[in-house]
Design an enzyme around this catalytic site. Sequence first.
Site, PDB file in Angstrom:
ATOM      1  N   GLY A  14       1.829   2.137  10.883  1.00 25.83           N
ATOM      2  CA  GLY A  14       2.808   3.218  10.784  1.00 25.83           C
ATOM      3  C   GLY A  14       3.410   3.613  12.121  1.00 25.83           C
ATOM      4  N   ASN A  38       0.877  -1.174   0.000  1.00 24.33           N
ATOM      5  CA  ASN A  38       0.000   0.000   0.000  1.00 24.33           C
ATOM      6  C   ASN A  38       0.915   1.225   0.000  1.00 24.33           C
ATOM      7  OD1 ASN A  38      -1.767   2.058   0.511  1.00 24.33           O
ATOM      8  ND2 ASN A  38      -2.368   1.339   2.560  1.00 24.33           N
ATOM      9  N   TRP A  39       1.069   1.808  -1.180  1.00 24.53           N
ATOM     10  CA  TRP A  39       2.027   2.929  -1.306  1.00 24.53           C
ATOM     11  C   TRP A  39       1.490   4.214  -0.680  1.00 24.53           C
ATOM     12  CZ3 TRP A  39       3.910   2.435  -7.145  1.00 24.53           C
ATOM     13  CH2 TRP A  39       4.701   1.285  -7.243  1.00 24.53           C
ATOM     14  N   LYS A  40       0.208   4.254  -0.372  1.00 22.13           N
ATOM     15  CA  LYS A  40      -0.427   5.466   0.181  1.00 22.13           C
ATOM     16  C   LYS A  40      -0.113   6.664  -0.736  1.00 22.13           C
ATOM     17  CE  LYS A  40      -0.246   3.245   4.635  1.00 22.13           C
ATOM     18  NZ  LYS A  40      -0.176   3.323   6.083  1.00 22.13           N
ATOM     19  N   GLY A  74       2.647  -1.154   4.330  1.00 21.70           N
ATOM     20  CA  GLY A  74       2.737   0.279   4.047  1.00 21.70           C
ATOM     21  C   GLY A  74       4.184   0.707   3.875  1.00 21.70           C
ATOM     22  N   GLY A  75       4.765   1.273   4.934  1.00 20.51           N
ATOM     23  CA  GLY A  75       6.109   1.857   4.856  1.00 20.51           C
ATOM     24  C   GLY A  75       7.153   0.948   4.230  1.00 20.51           C
ATOM     25  N   GLU A 131      -5.975  -5.004  10.225  1.00 23.89           N
ATOM     26  CA  GLU A 131      -4.999  -3.950  10.482  1.00 23.89           C
ATOM     27  C   GLU A 131      -5.359  -3.234  11.780  1.00 23.89           C
ATOM     28  OE1 GLU A 131      -2.833  -2.925   6.572  1.00 23.89           O
ATOM     29  OE2 GLU A 131      -4.332  -1.429   6.975  1.00 23.89           O
ATOM     30  N   HIS A 146      -9.648   1.340   4.601  1.00 25.57           N
ATOM     31  CA  HIS A 146      -8.370   1.510   5.310  1.00 25.57           C
ATOM     32  C   HIS A 146      -8.560   2.443   6.507  1.00 25.57           C
ATOM     33  CE1 HIS A 146      -4.275   2.661   6.248  1.00 25.57           C
ATOM     34  NE2 HIS A 146      -3.924   1.524   5.677  1.00 25.57           N
ATOM     35  N   SER A 189       2.902  -2.251  10.521  1.00 22.25           N
ATOM     36  CA  SER A 189       4.326  -2.297  10.888  1.00 22.25           C
ATOM     37  C   SER A 189       4.979  -3.644  10.581  1.00 22.25           C
ATOM     38  CB  SER A 189       4.509  -1.918  12.362  1.00 22.25           C
ATOM     39  OG  SER A 189       4.068  -0.581  12.575  1.00 22.25           O
ATOM     40  N   GLU A 203      -6.868   4.772   7.701  1.00 18.84           N
ATOM     41  CA  GLU A 203      -6.637   6.205   7.482  1.00 18.84           C
ATOM     42  C   GLU A 203      -7.873   6.864   6.885  1.00 18.84           C
ATOM     43  OE1 GLU A 203      -2.967   5.612   5.371  1.00 18.84           O
ATOM     44  OE2 GLU A 203      -2.063   4.981   7.263  1.00 18.84           O
TER      45      GLU A 203
HETATM   46  P1  PGA Z   1       2.487   0.185   7.751  1.00 20.13           P
HETATM   47  O1  PGA Z   1       1.065   0.417   7.051  1.00 20.13           O
HETATM   48  O2  PGA Z   1       3.048  -1.111   7.192  1.00 20.13           O
HETATM   49  O3  PGA Z   1       3.302   1.380   7.370  1.00 20.13           O
HETATM   50  O4  PGA Z   1       2.231   0.082   9.226  1.00 20.13           O
HETATM   51  C1  PGA Z   1       0.191  -0.666   6.782  1.00 20.13           C
HETATM   52  C2  PGA Z   1      -1.044  -0.146   6.092  1.00 20.13           C
HETATM   53  O5  PGA Z   1      -1.448   0.991   6.371  1.00 20.13           O
HETATM   54  O6  PGA Z   1      -1.668  -0.846   5.262  1.00 20.13           O
END
Ligand code: PGA
Length: 267
Positions: A177, A9-11, A246-247, A171, A97, A225, A99
């Site tokens: 994050g 997930n590149w956001k 994500g990251g 999640e 998601h 994470s 966010e």
């Molecule tokens: P993260 O994000 O790996 O940076 O914790 C995961 C996600 O939001 O899907």
Amino acid sequence: MRVPLVAGNWKMNLLLAEARALLGVLRDEVDRLPRGRVEVAVCPAAPYLFPVAKALDGSSISFGAQNLYHEPAGAFTGEVSAAMIRDCGARWVILGHSERRHTIGHLEDDRMINLKLRAARGAGLTPILCVGETLAERERGATDDVLTFQLRAALVNAPIQSGQDLVIAYEPVWAIGTGRNATPDQAQTAHAHLRAELRRTLAGAGDPTAAGAIASTVRILYGGSVKPDNAAEIFSQPDVDGGLIGGASLKGASFVGIVRAALAAAG
Ligand code: PGA
């Protein structure tokens, strides 16, 4: 039985040149792995869906969007429909998601996520449905109830006829994050709960035998994470079928490290 899926997930990260460079690294590594043992996907920001499609031409890596708008077409300035995403060649769409549920502008509720999920299915996209509890909800012992509610609400009147029609991502909001991942036990407990609830939800809507078969083949990813050094332990849990990353999906070496951990866990 369930081929693990590792989805990046590149956001709202990576400009086109950076995305192309990353995809070059991923293609070199992922396309050399044994076929059919692990699936890999990336989810770029909407303007890059089509260039990413081109950059992945001939690759085993698939791609998806991070959101959609549920209406088929019309006066919805700034929104992107399921059919447009499908038209770019995408296979997946991340929905619900945390966010979008908790931090961005106009927040998404479960009813909206249900409309989006049905629009995705209608256009032939496979939703990656994100569910997860906040820290306050976990601390007051409400994790199972929150997961049950989010899952059931998202699947109201949704046409899920096979294990390929849906991916769930567990999640925990407190792990996204933050560098604080769920323990393998916490992940397994939540995933087993989600799989049992999925079976009950689908059985309530139709044939219980078919519901059992679907629930046992739907992939449930862990997200929050995940890094190359904790992925193997999390992915080794019986109901964890890969990850939503994500990251650590923004750098070739770390994402490939996680893909290799999924492959190793699959045995
Ligand atoms: P993260 O994000 O790996 O940076 O914790 C995961 C996600 O939001 O899907």
